[in-house]
Every structure is written in structure tokens, then in C-alpha cells.
Design an enzyme around this catalytic site. Structure first.
Site, PDB file in Angstrom:
ATOM      1  N   ASP A 155       0.845  -1.206   0.000  1.00 13.36           N
ATOM      2  CA  ASP A 155       0.000   0.000   0.000  1.00 13.36           C
ATOM      3  C   ASP A 155       0.875   1.250   0.000  1.00 13.36           C
ATOM      4  O   ASP A 155       1.955   1.261   0.600  1.00 13.36           O
ATOM      5  CB  ASP A 155      -0.893  -0.030   1.261  1.00 13.36           C
ATOM      6  CG  ASP A 155      -2.035   0.968   1.172  1.00 13.36           C
ATOM      7  OD1 ASP A 155      -2.272   1.534   0.086  1.00 13.36           O
ATOM      8  OD2 ASP A 155      -2.691   1.190   2.215  1.00 13.36           O
ATOM      9  N   GLY A 156       0.375   2.295  -0.655  1.00 16.60           N
ATOM     10  CA  GLY A 156       1.051   3.592  -0.602  1.00 16.60           C
ATOM     11  C   GLY A 156       1.651   4.065  -1.914  1.00 16.60           C
ATOM     12  O   GLY A 156       2.338   5.087  -1.941  1.00 16.60           O
ATOM     13  N   ASN A 157       1.380   3.349  -3.010  1.00 17.25           N
ATOM     14  CA  ASN A 157       1.937   3.770  -4.302  1.00 17.25           C
ATOM     15  C   ASN A 157       1.453   5.169  -4.687  1.00 17.25           C
ATOM     16  O   ASN A 157       2.235   5.996  -5.173  1.00 17.25           O
ATOM     17  CB  ASN A 157       1.510   2.811  -5.420  1.00 17.25           C
ATOM     18  CG  ASN A 157       2.083   1.416  -5.254  1.00 17.25           C
ATOM     19  OD1 ASN A 157       2.925   1.190  -4.396  1.00 17.25           O
ATOM     20  ND2 ASN A 157       1.614   0.489  -6.067  1.00 17.25           N
ATOM     21  N   HIS A 172       2.923   3.162  -9.093  1.00 19.32           N
ATOM     22  CA  HIS A 172       2.739   1.729  -9.359  1.00 19.32           C
ATOM     23  C   HIS A 172       3.985   1.129 -10.015  1.00 19.32           C
ATOM     24  O   HIS A 172       4.371   0.004  -9.720  1.00 19.32           O
ATOM     25  CB  HIS A 172       1.504   1.503 -10.231  1.00 19.32           C
ATOM     26  CG  HIS A 172       0.225   1.930  -9.571  1.00 19.32           C
ATOM     27  ND1 HIS A 172      -0.055   1.652  -8.254  1.00 19.32           N
ATOM     28  CD2 HIS A 172      -0.840   2.632 -10.027  1.00 19.32           C
ATOM     29  CE1 HIS A 172      -1.245   2.152  -7.933  1.00 19.32           C
ATOM     30  NE2 HIS A 172      -1.740   2.756  -8.998  1.00 19.32           N
ATOM     31  N   SER A 178      -6.885  -5.850  -5.734  1.00 23.31           N
ATOM     32  CA  SER A 178      -8.040  -6.329  -4.967  1.00 23.31           C
ATOM     33  C   SER A 178      -9.282  -6.322  -5.856  1.00 23.31           C
ATOM     34  O   SER A 178      -9.331  -5.634  -6.890  1.00 23.31           O
ATOM     35  CB  SER A 178      -8.270  -5.438  -3.745  1.00 23.31           C
ATOM     36  OG  SER A 178      -8.839  -4.208  -4.140  1.00 23.31           O
ATOM     37  N   GLU A 207     -11.839  -4.896  -5.227  1.00 23.06           N
ATOM     38  CA  GLU A 207     -12.362  -3.523  -5.184  1.00 23.06           C
ATOM     39  C   GLU A 207     -11.588  -2.580  -6.112  1.00 23.06           C
ATOM     40  O   GLU A 207     -12.089  -1.511  -6.464  1.00 23.06           O
ATOM     41  CB  GLU A 207     -12.292  -2.968  -3.754  1.00 23.06           C
ATOM     42  CG  GLU A 207     -13.260  -3.610  -2.763  1.00 23.06           C
ATOM     43  CD  GLU A 207     -12.887  -5.043  -2.367  1.00 23.06           C
ATOM     44  OE1 GLU A 207     -11.672  -5.367  -2.310  1.00 23.06           O
ATOM     45  OE2 GLU A 207     -13.818  -5.846  -2.147  1.00 23.06           O
ATOM     46  N   ARG A 218     -11.480   1.721  -9.359  1.00 25.39           N
ATOM     47  CA  ARG A 218     -10.637   2.893  -9.609  1.00 25.39           C
ATOM     48  C   ARG A 218     -10.924   3.434 -11.009  1.00 25.39           C
ATOM     49  O   ARG A 218     -11.625   2.810 -11.792  1.00 25.39           O
ATOM     50  CB  ARG A 218      -9.165   2.508  -9.455  1.00 25.39           C
ATOM     51  CG  ARG A 218      -8.865   2.129  -8.025  1.00 25.39           C
ATOM     52  CD  ARG A 218      -7.408   2.161  -7.704  1.00 25.39           C
ATOM     53  NE  ARG A 218      -7.218   1.898  -6.285  1.00 25.39           N
ATOM     54  CZ  ARG A 218      -6.064   1.952  -5.659  1.00 25.39           C
ATOM     55  NH1 ARG A 218      -4.967   2.265  -6.327  1.00 25.39           N
ATOM     56  NH2 ARG A 218      -5.978   1.715  -4.364  1.00 25.39           N
ATOM     57  N   LEU A 278      10.825 -20.851  -3.812  1.00 29.50           N
ATOM     58  CA  LEU A 278       9.870 -19.886  -3.247  1.00 29.50           C
ATOM     59  C   LEU A 278       8.522 -20.080  -3.930  1.00 29.50           C
ATOM     60  O   LEU A 278       8.440 -20.062  -5.158  1.00 29.50           O
ATOM     61  CB  LEU A 278      10.350 -18.449  -3.482  1.00 29.50           C
ATOM     62  CG  LEU A 278       9.357 -17.356  -3.056  1.00 29.50           C
ATOM     63  CD1 LEU A 278       9.256 -17.285  -1.524  1.00 29.50           C
ATOM     64  CD2 LEU A 278       9.744 -15.997  -3.621  1.00 29.50           C
ATOM     65  N   ARG A 320      -5.272  -2.140   8.594  1.00 22.62           N
ATOM     66  CA  ARG A 320      -6.452  -2.987   8.368  1.00 22.62           C
ATOM     67  C   ARG A 320      -6.094  -4.059   7.348  1.00 22.62           C
ATOM     68  O   ARG A 320      -5.094  -3.958   6.648  1.00 22.62           O
ATOM     69  CB  ARG A 320      -7.651  -2.154   7.913  1.00 22.62           C
ATOM     70  CG  ARG A 320      -7.365  -1.232   6.769  1.00 22.62           C
ATOM     71  CD  ARG A 320      -8.600  -0.457   6.304  1.00 22.62           C
ATOM     72  NE  ARG A 320      -8.175   0.406   5.235  1.00 22.62           N
ATOM     73  CZ  ARG A 320      -7.704   1.643   5.402  1.00 22.62           C
ATOM     74  NH1 ARG A 320      -7.679   2.194   6.596  1.00 22.62           N
ATOM     75  NH2 ARG A 320      -7.267   2.345   4.378  1.00 22.62           N
ATOM     76  N   LEU A 321      -6.976  -5.085   7.260  1.00 21.81           N
ATOM     77  CA  LEU A 321      -6.717  -6.205   6.351  1.00 21.81           C
ATOM     78  C   LEU A 321      -7.345  -6.012   4.980  1.00 21.81           C
ATOM     79  O   LEU A 321      -6.954  -6.684   4.017  1.00 21.81           O
ATOM     80  CB  LEU A 321      -7.213  -7.523   6.966  1.00 21.81           C
ATOM     81  CG  LEU A 321      -6.349  -8.070   8.101  1.00 21.81           C
ATOM     82  CD1 LEU A 321      -6.985  -9.323   8.700  1.00 21.81           C
ATOM     83  CD2 LEU A 321      -4.938  -8.390   7.619  1.00 21.81           C
ATOM     84  N   GLU A 334       0.490 -13.112  12.649  1.00 20.56           N
ATOM     85  CA  GLU A 334       1.016 -11.896  13.268  1.00 20.56           C
ATOM     86  C   GLU A 334       0.896 -10.772  12.239  1.00 20.56           C
ATOM     87  O   GLU A 334       1.199 -10.965  11.060  1.00 20.56           O
ATOM     88  CB  GLU A 334       2.484 -12.083  13.656  1.00 20.56           C
ATOM     89  CG  GLU A 334       2.709 -13.113  14.742  1.00 20.56           C
ATOM     90  CD  GLU A 334       2.078 -12.711  16.077  1.00 20.56           C
ATOM     91  OE1 GLU A 334       1.948 -11.506  16.336  1.00 20.56           O
ATOM     92  OE2 GLU A 334       1.716 -13.625  16.835  1.00 20.56           O
TER      93      GLU A 334
HETATM   94  C1  FPP Z   1      -1.593   0.269  -3.380  1.00 19.21           C
HETATM   95  O1  FPP Z   1      -1.237   1.559  -3.585  1.00 19.21           O
HETATM   96  C2  FPP Z   1      -1.145  -0.662  -4.422  1.00 19.21           C
HETATM   97  C3  FPP Z   1      -1.930  -1.170  -5.425  1.00 19.21           C
HETATM   98  C4  FPP Z   1      -3.336  -0.829  -5.617  1.00 19.21           C
HETATM   99  C5  FPP Z   1      -1.461  -2.140  -6.387  1.00 19.21           C
HETATM  100  C6  FPP Z   1      -0.162  -2.828  -6.135  1.00 19.21           C
HETATM  101  C7  FPP Z   1       0.558  -2.887  -7.419  1.00 19.21           C
HETATM  102  C8  FPP Z   1       1.891  -2.917  -7.548  1.00 19.21           C
HETATM  103  C9  FPP Z   1       2.797  -2.982  -6.397  1.00 19.21           C
HETATM  104  C10 FPP Z   1       2.560  -2.834  -8.869  1.00 19.21           C
HETATM  105  C11 FPP Z   1       2.300  -3.923  -9.814  1.00 19.21           C
HETATM  106  C12 FPP Z   1       2.425  -5.304  -9.285  1.00 19.21           C
HETATM  107  C13 FPP Z   1       2.832  -6.345 -10.016  1.00 19.21           C
HETATM  108  C14 FPP Z   1       2.783  -7.752  -9.493  1.00 19.21           C
HETATM  109  C15 FPP Z   1       3.338  -6.146 -11.376  1.00 19.21           C
HETATM  110  P1  FPP Z   1      -2.367   2.658  -3.671  1.00 19.21           P
HETATM  111  O2  FPP Z   1      -2.506   3.038  -5.107  1.00 19.21           O
HETATM  112  O3  FPP Z   1      -3.616   2.183  -3.017  1.00 19.21           O
HETATM  113  O4  FPP Z   1      -1.700   3.825  -2.838  1.00 19.21           O
HETATM  114  P2  FPP Z   1      -2.416   4.996  -2.028  1.00 19.21           P
HETATM  115  O5  FPP Z   1      -3.209   4.333  -0.950  1.00 19.21           O
HETATM  116  O6  FPP Z   1      -1.275   5.783  -1.525  1.00 19.21           O
HETATM  117  O7  FPP Z   1      -3.258   5.732  -3.030  1.00 19.21           O
END
Ligand code: FPP
Length: 232
Positions: free
Chosen positions: A10-12, A27, A55, A57, A61, A121, A184-185, A197
């Protein structure tokens, strides 16, 4: 050492915003963090790594962001699978891969086939995944088995129910890590997380480094796992 580490990446978006960049840049940087995390898991001897990449959900977006995320996934599959296979990674998918474009589905299926014999893995990517939908699908499958006379409802227990889940072949996660400070999950592995954990890190996913992975493992080792039993 946890056998199975699951990660809510989370946090991209916040990472990109803090730099005045479009969300897709976050991303893209997140995909780099995925590569680092797989390497870290291998070097620490973690056998199971599950990543929440998309997800159920996330389809809500903006169409542009969904296109960016699915485009990144497509790019990742075309460019990374051979290297993962060579490193001994076995790739599996949970969720609803059938909701993605046909070429992505084909690449996912090919990657699963290509890596099926690997053992270093076990990398599971959760795609269009939602835990409640997974549990409902399992309940439906169990009910169908009962209706067909293949399952005695009286015999249905936690272990047997677990066999109907998408995760039937994996151990439950010992450790679930979520980045970005949210605690949160978010509909991730709800059944399987019963005794996991939980470690929440303040780092944004694109900044997630090997040292953060090590820090999460160190925090895990400090926890005393009791599985509901009294301290001995
Ligand atoms: C949450 O950040 C992350 C995502 C919704 C997607 C995760 C995707 C990647 C890590 C990249 C692609 C993955 C692969 C396997 C190629 P957010 O956009 O919800 O961040 P924010 O909460 O700060 O808006």
C-alpha cells in the site's frame, strides 16, 4: 523464521503524489519493490510469499488507473517470468484471474505451468482477490459437494472447509505485513489470517527495501505466538 509471509502493498499513490508524479509512477516504482521483495524472501529462506497486487475492489478505480495497473501486470508477466522461473520461483494466482484480458490470463496460466516444478519460493499473486468472495465460493463448492452426496455436512470441519479455499495448497500466513501506515486487512486472507502476526510499517510500498523486510521478520520473531493457548 515465518514459513509464509503475505504482504499488503500500500502507498503507491501517496508516494507518487509526494513527488508531484502521476499515480502510475507510484505503481511502476511499486513493481520494482515487488522484485526487491521476492529477492529478499529468497535470501531469507522464506518458502511462501503472497502479494496482494490487485483487490476485487480495485476495479472501481478510474478506468485510466485500472488500465495502468493491468498494463503493468502484463508487462511484468512478459518480462519477469523467465527470470523468476530460473531462480526457482513457483508462481500461483488466487482471486479472479478470469476478469483480466485474455492475453494476461494466458500468460498467467503459462507462468503457472512453466514454474509448477519449482520449490525455492512459492510466490502467490492475489489478483482481483477478495477474501469474502473466496469464502463464499468455498461455501458454494462445499454445498454443491454435499448436494451431490460427496460430502457429509456433519463431517465439514475447519480443515475440510479449508480445502475448498483458493489457498488449499498453502500454509496459513505466519506474518502479514502492510505498508503505508494503514492498519487494516482490507478483505485480504480473512480466513487464513486467524492466527497471523500483523506488522504495520510506516514505509510507502515503492520505498519498501530489503531492510524493511528484515525489520518485519525481526518484529515477527519478537512476538510470542500462542494460537489461543495460555502462555506455558
Ligand atoms: C496500493 O497503492 C497498491 C496497489 C493498488 C497495487 C499494487 C501494485 C503494484 C505494487 C505494482 C504492480 C504489481 C505487479 C505484481 C506487477 P495505492 O494506489 O492504493 O496507494 P495509495 O493508498 O497511496 O493511493
Amino acid at each position: 523464521m515465518p514459513a509464509h509471509v503475505a504482504v499488503i502493498m500500500d502507498g503507491n499513490g501517496r508516494w507518487a503524489r509526494a513527488r508531484g508524479l502521476p499515480r502510475v509512477a507510484g505503481h511502476r516504482a511499486g513493481a520494482e519493490a515487488v522484485r526487491r521483495t521476492i529477492r529478499a524472501a529468497i535470501s531469507h529462506g522464506v518458502r511462501w510469499l503472497t502479494l496482494y497486487a490487485f483487490s476485487a475492489e480495485n476495479w472501481r478505480r478510474s478506468p485510466a488507473e485500472v488500465l495502468d495497473l493491468t498494463g503493468l501486470l502484463r508487462h511484468y508477466l512478459k518480462n519477469e517470468i523467465a527470470a523468476l522461473a530460473a531462480e526457482g520461483v513457483r508462481l500461483s494466482v488466487i482471486g479472479e484471474p478470469g476478469r483480466f484480458a485474455a492475453d494476461i490470463q494466458a500468460d498467467l496460466a503459462a507462468a503457472e505451468r512453466l514454474t509448477a516444478g519449482n520449490e525455492r519460493l512459492n510466490l502467490t499473486i492475489a489478483l482481483s482477490y477478495g477474501a469474502r468472495a473466496e469464502i463464499v465460493a468455498a461455501a458454494r463448492a462445499a454445498a454443491a459437494a454435499a448436494a451431490a452426496g460427496r460430502l457429509d455436512p456433519q463431517q465439514l470441519d475447519e480443515e475440510r472447509f479449508g480445502r475448498f479455499l483458493a489457498t488449499a495448497a498453502m500454509p496459513d500466513p505466519d506474518l502479514i505485513v502492510r505498508t503505508s501506515g494503514e492498519q487494516r486487512l482490507s478483505n485480504f486472507l480473512l480466513w487464513q489470517a486467524a492466527y497471523s502476526e500483523l506488522v504495520f510499517l510506516d514505509v510507502l510500498w515503492p520505498d519498501f527495501a530489503e531492510t524493511d523486510f528484515s525489520a518485519a521478520l525481526a518484529e515477527y520473531r519478537r512476538r510470542e505466538r500462542r494460537f489461543g493457548a495460555r502462555p506455558g
